[in-house]
Design a protein around this motif. Structure first.
Motif, PDB file in Angstrom:
ATOM      1  N   LYS A 167       0.827  -1.203   0.000  1.00 48.52           N
ATOM      2  CA  LYS A 167       0.000   0.000   0.000  1.00 48.52           C
ATOM      3  C   LYS A 167       0.869   1.264   0.000  1.00 48.52           C
ATOM      4  O   LYS A 167       0.564   2.242  -0.695  1.00 48.52           O
ATOM      5  CB  LYS A 167      -0.939  -0.008   1.211  1.00 48.52           C
ATOM      6  CG  LYS A 167      -1.967  -1.134   1.183  1.00 48.52           C
ATOM      7  CD  LYS A 167      -2.829  -1.155   2.433  1.00 48.52           C
ATOM      8  CE  LYS A 167      -3.884  -0.074   2.407  1.00 48.52           C
ATOM      9  NZ  LYS A 167      -4.852  -0.219   3.521  1.00 48.52           N
ATOM     10  N   LYS A 171      -2.956  14.718  -2.592  1.00 52.54           N
ATOM     11  CA  LYS A 171      -3.847  14.867  -1.440  1.00 52.54           C
ATOM     12  C   LYS A 171      -5.303  14.717  -1.876  1.00 52.54           C
ATOM     13  O   LYS A 171      -6.081  13.990  -1.248  1.00 52.54           O
ATOM     14  CB  LYS A 171      -3.635  16.231  -0.774  1.00 52.54           C
ATOM     15  CG  LYS A 171      -4.571  16.512   0.397  1.00 52.54           C
ATOM     16  CD  LYS A 171      -4.281  17.877   0.999  1.00 52.54           C
ATOM     17  CE  LYS A 171      -5.225  18.154   2.191  1.00 52.54           C
ATOM     18  NZ  LYS A 171      -6.644  18.270   1.756  1.00 52.54           N
ATOM     19  N   ARG A 200      -5.872  11.082  -3.106  1.00 49.13           N
ATOM     20  CA  ARG A 200      -5.973  10.151  -1.989  1.00 49.13           C
ATOM     21  C   ARG A 200      -7.335  10.237  -1.326  1.00 49.13           C
ATOM     22  O   ARG A 200      -7.955   9.217  -1.018  1.00 49.13           O
ATOM     23  CB  ARG A 200      -4.863  10.435  -0.973  1.00 49.13           C
ATOM     24  CG  ARG A 200      -4.905   9.541   0.248  1.00 49.13           C
ATOM     25  CD  ARG A 200      -3.939   9.974   1.326  1.00 49.13           C
ATOM     26  NE  ARG A 200      -4.128   9.144   2.504  1.00 49.13           N
ATOM     27  CZ  ARG A 200      -5.081   9.333   3.404  1.00 49.13           C
ATOM     28  NH1 ARG A 200      -5.924  10.348   3.258  1.00 49.13           N
ATOM     29  NH2 ARG A 200      -5.198   8.520   4.431  1.00 49.13           N
ATOM     30  N   GLU A 201      -7.811  11.441  -1.080  1.00 45.46           N
ATOM     31  CA  GLU A 201      -9.112  11.602  -0.421  1.00 45.46           C
ATOM     32  C   GLU A 201     -10.234  10.997  -1.246  1.00 45.46           C
ATOM     33  O   GLU A 201     -11.117  10.309  -0.728  1.00 45.46           O
ATOM     34  CB  GLU A 201      -9.378  13.083  -0.162  1.00 45.46           C
ATOM     35  CG  GLU A 201      -8.507  13.681   0.938  1.00 45.46           C
ATOM     36  CD  GLU A 201      -8.691  15.181   1.072  1.00 45.46           C
ATOM     37  OE1 GLU A 201      -9.350  15.790   0.174  1.00 45.46           O
ATOM     38  OE2 GLU A 201      -8.182  15.754   2.052  1.00 45.46           O
ATOM     39  N   CYS A 256      -9.728   7.060  -1.207  1.00 47.59           N
ATOM     40  CA  CYS A 256      -9.916   6.399   0.079  1.00 47.59           C
ATOM     41  C   CYS A 256     -11.350   6.496   0.602  1.00 47.59           C
ATOM     42  O   CYS A 256     -11.697   5.818   1.579  1.00 47.59           O
ATOM     43  CB  CYS A 256      -8.945   6.966   1.109  1.00 47.59           C
ATOM     44  SG  CYS A 256      -7.210   6.588   0.752  1.00 47.59           S
ATOM     45  N   ALA A 257     -12.165   7.319  -0.020  1.00 50.27           N
ATOM     46  CA  ALA A 257     -13.576   7.370   0.362  1.00 50.27           C
ATOM     47  C   ALA A 257     -14.294   6.067   0.013  1.00 50.27           C
ATOM     48  O   ALA A 257     -15.379   5.779   0.549  1.00 50.27           O
ATOM     49  CB  ALA A 257     -14.263   8.557  -0.315  1.00 50.27           C
ATOM     50  N   ASN A 284      -8.353   3.944   4.223  1.00 44.99           N
ATOM     51  CA  ASN A 284      -7.337   5.003   4.206  1.00 44.99           C
ATOM     52  C   ASN A 284      -6.066   4.675   4.980  1.00 44.99           C
ATOM     53  O   ASN A 284      -5.196   5.527   5.124  1.00 44.99           O
ATOM     54  CB  ASN A 284      -7.927   6.307   4.759  1.00 44.99           C
ATOM     55  CG  ASN A 284      -8.413   6.167   6.199  1.00 44.99           C
ATOM     56  OD1 ASN A 284      -8.170   5.157   6.852  1.00 44.99           O
ATOM     57  ND2 ASN A 284      -9.097   7.186   6.678  1.00 44.99           N
ATOM     58  N   GLN A 285      -5.923   3.468   5.476  1.00 43.61           N
ATOM     59  CA  GLN A 285      -4.746   3.125   6.255  1.00 43.61           C
ATOM     60  C   GLN A 285      -3.537   2.845   5.368  1.00 43.61           C
ATOM     61  O   GLN A 285      -3.637   2.181   4.341  1.00 43.61           O
ATOM     62  CB  GLN A 285      -5.029   1.908   7.144  1.00 43.61           C
ATOM     63  CG  GLN A 285      -6.132   2.129   8.171  1.00 43.61           C
ATOM     64  CD  GLN A 285      -5.768   3.216   9.165  1.00 43.61           C
ATOM     65  OE1 GLN A 285      -4.731   3.149   9.817  1.00 43.61           O
ATOM     66  NE2 GLN A 285      -6.616   4.229   9.278  1.00 43.61           N
ATOM     67  N   LEU A 319      -1.916   4.624   3.372  1.00 45.02           N
ATOM     68  CA  LEU A 319      -1.967   5.199   2.034  1.00 45.02           C
ATOM     69  C   LEU A 319      -1.612   6.681   2.088  1.00 45.02           C
ATOM     70  O   LEU A 319      -2.323   7.528   1.557  1.00 45.02           O
ATOM     71  CB  LEU A 319      -3.354   4.979   1.410  1.00 45.02           C
ATOM     72  CG  LEU A 319      -3.643   3.542   0.964  1.00 45.02           C
ATOM     73  CD1 LEU A 319      -5.106   3.369   0.598  1.00 45.02           C
ATOM     74  CD2 LEU A 319      -2.763   3.161  -0.228  1.00 45.02           C
ATOM     75  N   TYR A 320      -0.490   6.972   2.736  1.00 42.80           N
ATOM     76  CA  TYR A 320       0.017   8.339   2.814  1.00 42.80           C
ATOM     77  C   TYR A 320       1.322   8.423   2.025  1.00 42.80           C
ATOM     78  O   TYR A 320       2.267   7.689   2.312  1.00 42.80           O
ATOM     79  CB  TYR A 320       0.260   8.747   4.267  1.00 42.80           C
ATOM     80  CG  TYR A 320      -1.003   8.905   5.078  1.00 42.80           C
ATOM     81  CD1 TYR A 320      -1.689  10.120   5.095  1.00 42.80           C
ATOM     82  CD2 TYR A 320      -1.521   7.842   5.806  1.00 42.80           C
ATOM     83  CE1 TYR A 320      -2.855  10.271   5.831  1.00 42.80           C
ATOM     84  CE2 TYR A 320      -2.687   7.979   6.549  1.00 42.80           C
ATOM     85  CZ  TYR A 320      -3.351   9.201   6.554  1.00 42.80           C
ATOM     86  OH  TYR A 320      -4.509   9.337   7.279  1.00 42.80           O
TER      87      TYR A 320
END
Length: 451
Positions: free
Chosen positions: A221, A240, A243-244, A247-248, A254-255, A257-258
């Motif tokens: 991931k 950013k 990702r938002e 991850c929705a 959303n874990q 995945l930064y």
């Protein structure tokens, strides 16, 4: 229950302290006399929030003791946990010499106790390739007729939040081969799963694989989102926002995945390589896991190229200030740290490097003395040409930007963890480069362009 932890490193100390916290009598065994002396003085050799206090509390209560005496540690134990290191060999395979050495020591001690002793449960808690617990079992059987049970019990501890992970686990995984081992492990972990989280009792080899599969998935991931971040930059998207939106989707979540500088530490790099090694051993190349590792290692160089694009390839005469040395916040672990890799690249390019980290400096002084250790986060900026944010410690999230601007020779920040808002950096007049987002750069008229 009487427990022995073999190895007073990260896993052994946290596991032993947490078991002692629920009333078990725990002996921590290690061959390192210096480390045992520290522990007997009430000092923890590693940084983990809450661990020192837990060790001191249980040692004072008589439930936790530390020794180098193998015979004393093994002879009265009901359960022996093998928690020693399994470092990577040059080919990526796990080095099992310490695990198998401990197995030999256990066999020697239980053999002296004779065939009428209560069988001990020998638990492999170290992260080991599939089949290793059976190697431990077979080695002990070859050296003694004394009865014992074998089990595998992988750990799932995040550095920086390990005590909470142990005390309130998502799940407990136990590989067992006997009803006696099953009953012992269930009793031992019952206090930690009263909220209904499961204890999975399964065959030993599956338990060993669970650990590798879990870490390989998490590493995947991280490399995935970092690869997407590069595409975002190439096409002018903002990771950013991407990702938002991604991850929705509840199927994705959303874990882990930064975007950032890639994973480090003692687990993900080693375990991903071990999965690849296990695949080669059975002529089944693990191409996805190989790619995960390659993407992760390349992320450091990719980010360093962003630094040289701004400052030039020859950094001779330049000074870079690094915030963060540990591979992640809330730990002093600098093993496989992306920060250390970046600092080495900067030094190789001719730069002077100075660093500050809330917990990682002592390890840096020993393991990476080429970097200069600063006494504080702002002291680190003295004489520096640019700031590199390499680890997202909370202390770095809301700094005094006016002080940063005054201390740097140029208002330049390279943010490897996307800690700051681009719009804020533009308003403050910084040159700001991050991961997967358009840079904030000075325009000819002195204003800042954000695209």
């Amino acid at each position: 229950m009487k427990l022995t932890m073999v190895g007073s490193g990260y896993v052994g100390l946290v596991t032993g302290a947490c078991f002692a916290e629920t009333g078990n009598d725990v002996v921590s065994l290690d061959v390192d006399e210096r480390k045992i002396a520290m522990l007997n003085r009430g000092e923890s050799p590693i940084y983990e929030p809450g661990l020192s206090e837990m060790i001191q509390r249980n040692a004072e209560a008589g439930r936790l003791e530390f020794t180098t005496d193998k015979t004393a540690a093994y002879k009265d134990a009901d359960v022996i946990f093998i928690c020693v290191g399994t470092p990577s060999d040059t080919d990526g395979s796990a080095d099992l010499q310490y695990v198998l050495s401990v197995a030999g020591d256990i066999a020697e001690v239980i053999d002296t106790l004779g065939p009428d002793q209560k069988p001990k449960v020998v638990v492999v808690k170290s992260t080991v390739p599939v089949g290793t617990s059976h190697k431990v079992r077979d080695l002990i059987r070859a050296r003694t007729d004394a009865p014992f049970h074998i089990a595998d019990n992988p750990e799932f501890l995040k550095e920086g939040d390990a005590i909470n992970d142990f005390m309130k686990p998502d799940r407990v995984v136990c590989g067992i081969e006997s009803d006696e081992a099953s009953a012992t492990m269930s009793e031992l972990y019952e206090p930690f799963v009263r909220q209904g989280n499961p204890i999975y009792l399964m065959d030993v080899r599956s338990a060993e694989m669970v650990k590798y599969a879990s870490n390989a998935m998490l590493a995947c991931k991280i490399s995935f989102v970092n690869e997407i971040s590069r595409l975002c930059e190439a096409y002018g998207a903002d990771v950013k926002n991407v990702r938002e939106g991604m991850c929705a989707d509840k199927r994705i979540g959303n874990q882990f995945l930064y975007p950032g500088l890639g994973y480090g530490g003692s687990c993900f790099p080693k375990d991903t390589l071990a999965v690849c090694s296990m695949g080669r051993a059975v002529d089944l190349p693990c191409k996805l896991n190989e790619a995960v590792h390659e993407v992760n290692q390349a992320q450091r160089g990719w980010f360093f190229n962003k630094i040289t694009e701004v400052m030039g390839e020859d950094l001779t005469g330049k000074t870079l200030a690094f915030w963060g040395v540990a591979f992640k916040p809330k730990t002093d672990d600098i093993r496989e740290s992306p920060s250390v890799a970046l600092m080495q690249m900067a030094i190789d390019a001719g730069a002077k490097v100075q660093a500050f980290c809330p917990e990682g400096l002592e390890n840096m002084k020993v393991e990476f003395p080429a970097a200069e250790a600063a006494d504080g986060m702002y002291e680190c900026l003295a004489g520096a040409d640019a700031l590199v944010v390499a680890t997202e410690w909370n202390e770095f999230r809301s700094p005094d930007f006016e002080k940063i601007a005054a201390m740097l020779s140029s208002k330049t920040i390279f943010d490897g963890r996307n800690v700051y808002r681009r719009s804020h950096m533009a308003d403050l007049g910084f040159t700001y480069v991050s991961v997967g987002r358009p840079p904030v750069t000075p325009a000819a008229d002195g204003s800042h362009a954000t695209a």
